[in-house]
Write an enzyme that holds these catalytic residues in place. Structure first.
Site, mmCIF file in Angstrom:
data_model
loop_
_atom_site.group_PDB
_atom_site.id
_atom_site.type_symbol
_atom_site.label_atom_id
_atom_site.label_comp_id
_atom_site.label_asym_id
_atom_site.label_seq_id
_atom_site.Cartn_x
_atom_site.Cartn_y
_atom_site.Cartn_z
ATOM 1 N N ASP A 45 48.273 -63.446 -2.797
ATOM 2 C CA ASP A 45 48.913 -64.514 -2.011
ATOM 3 C C ASP A 45 48.734 -65.855 -2.722
ATOM 4 O O ASP A 45 47.616 -66.218 -3.084
ATOM 5 C CB ASP A 45 48.286 -64.578 -0.612
ATOM 6 C CG ASP A 45 48.509 -63.294 0.173
ATOM 7 O OD1 ASP A 45 49.593 -62.690 0.014
ATOM 8 O OD2 ASP A 45 47.610 -62.874 0.927
ATOM 9 N N GLU A 56 41.153 -52.545 -7.028
ATOM 10 C CA GLU A 56 42.262 -53.485 -6.880
ATOM 11 C C GLU A 56 42.003 -54.296 -5.622
ATOM 12 O O GLU A 56 41.739 -53.714 -4.563
ATOM 13 C CB GLU A 56 43.606 -52.754 -6.762
ATOM 14 C CG GLU A 56 44.795 -53.723 -6.655
ATOM 15 C CD GLU A 56 46.130 -53.053 -6.340
ATOM 16 O OE1 GLU A 56 47.171 -53.609 -6.689
ATOM 17 O OE2 GLU A 56 46.120 -51.969 -5.713
ATOM 18 N N ASP A 103 54.220 -63.056 -9.982
ATOM 19 C CA ASP A 103 55.509 -63.716 -10.246
ATOM 20 C C ASP A 103 55.362 -65.227 -10.036
ATOM 21 O O ASP A 103 56.228 -65.984 -10.437
ATOM 22 C CB ASP A 103 56.555 -63.221 -9.244
ATOM 23 C CG ASP A 103 56.134 -63.579 -7.829
ATOM 24 O OD1 ASP A 103 55.106 -63.029 -7.370
ATOM 25 O OD2 ASP A 103 56.775 -64.436 -7.196
HETATM 26 N N1 SAH Z 1 49.294 -55.866 -4.551
HETATM 27 C C1 SAH Z 1 50.393 -55.595 -3.637
HETATM 28 C C2 SAH Z 1 50.388 -56.550 -2.429
HETATM 29 C C3 SAH Z 1 50.477 -58.017 -2.744
HETATM 30 S S1 SAH Z 1 50.430 -59.042 -1.262
HETATM 31 C C4 SAH Z 1 51.702 -55.674 -4.400
HETATM 32 O O1 SAH Z 1 51.710 -56.197 -5.507
HETATM 33 O O2 SAH Z 1 52.731 -55.179 -3.897
HETATM 34 C C5 SAH Z 1 48.705 -59.510 -1.232
HETATM 35 C C6 SAH Z 1 47.832 -58.564 -0.402
HETATM 36 O O3 SAH Z 1 46.495 -58.986 -0.535
HETATM 37 C C7 SAH Z 1 48.148 -58.594 1.093
HETATM 38 O O4 SAH Z 1 48.378 -57.267 1.533
HETATM 39 C C8 SAH Z 1 46.893 -59.196 1.745
HETATM 40 O O5 SAH Z 1 46.592 -58.642 3.004
HETATM 41 C C9 SAH Z 1 45.830 -58.888 0.720
HETATM 42 N N2 SAH Z 1 44.747 -59.874 0.686
HETATM 43 C C10 SAH Z 1 44.887 -61.203 0.601
HETATM 44 N N3 SAH Z 1 43.695 -61.829 0.582
HETATM 45 C C11 SAH Z 1 42.758 -60.836 0.658
HETATM 46 C C12 SAH Z 1 41.335 -60.840 0.691
HETATM 47 N N4 SAH Z 1 40.642 -61.990 0.661
HETATM 48 N N5 SAH Z 1 40.686 -59.655 0.767
HETATM 49 C C13 SAH Z 1 41.386 -58.492 0.812
HETATM 50 N N6 SAH Z 1 42.748 -58.420 0.793
HETATM 51 C C14 SAH Z 1 43.424 -59.588 0.710
#
Ligand code: SAH
Length: 210
Positions: free
Chosen positions: A117, A43, A153
């Protein structure tokens, strides 16, 4: 996901080096890191880790790797894994762009992207985890039958991702514009999924392969 900086985060993670790696040192041994040789699902952007820990418990026949670049967030996943003694889960605090340095070509059987994000500004499009630069990375590490399963979402990110994947030549299936309407019994809700669903946002989902 942003969390207040915890100066002790790195020390904490180093104390749990058997399940979490904060550098690329294990690069050549990633498969040996598990007790069993079995398919590997990862993931990218695991956040607080509910999804990956629940998946690991539900599927002992799969090895899971949670990738989360923010060490302050990674702490939460490590706590869950330790408390629940989850044996088929390992964790990496690296940026997704480094995945080809960590995994051999074709070594991964599935990639989950959950509530990535959205990076809404056009000038930040390259940071979206479904930008073609990331698709290139996934294509390298996934085996030929491997799939990407994506939930969000965020309507704009979903639309962008469909275009980006389709433009890349990927095949999409099981596109769902309202996952919680008739929610599959095996759906594991992530922390963000609960939060945005409770606010009334529809959850989108798709599966894709190269
Ligand atoms: N999957 C979780 C969190 C979503 S927020 C949920 O659904 O609750 C997105 C997460 O991705 C954040 O914690 C951020 O730190 C991480 N993230 C964003 N870009 C990333 C990257 N390039 N490599 C690793 N992690 C990343």
């Amino acid at each position: 996901m942003r969390m207040r900086n915890k100066p002790w985060a790195e020390d904490f993670l180093l104390q749990h080096e058997d399940i979490v790696s904060i550098d690329l040192a294990r690069k050549d041994h990633i498969v040996d890191w598990f007790e069993q040789v079995q398919p590997i699902h990862i993931e990218v952007g695991s956040g607080m880790g509910r999804f990956i820990t629940e998946m690991a418990k539900a599927h002992p026949e799969i090895n899971y790797i949670g990738i989360e670049r923010d060490k302050n967030v990674m702490i939460r996943i490590v706590e869950k894994a330790v408390e629940q003694n989850i044996r088929n889960l390992r964790l990496l605090t690296v940026d997704a762009e480094k995945l080809t340095e960590i995994f051999n070509a074709g070594e991964i059987d599935r990639i989950y992207l959950n509530f990535s994000d959205p990076w809404p500004k056009v000038r930040h499009a390259k940071r979206r985890l479904t930008h073609e630069n990331f698709l290139k990375v996934y294509e390298t590490i996934l085996n030929k039958d491997g799939e990407i399963h994506f939930k969000t979402d965020n309507q704009a990110l979903f639309e962008y991702s469909i275009e980006s994947m389709s433009h890349y030549g990927m095949k999409l299936k099981n596109i769902n514009l309202n996952l919680h309407d008739n929610e599959p019994v095996d759906n594991i809700r992530t922390e963000y999924e609960d939060k945005f669903s409770n606010k009334g946002f529809r959850i989108n989902r798709l599966e894709a392969r190269f």
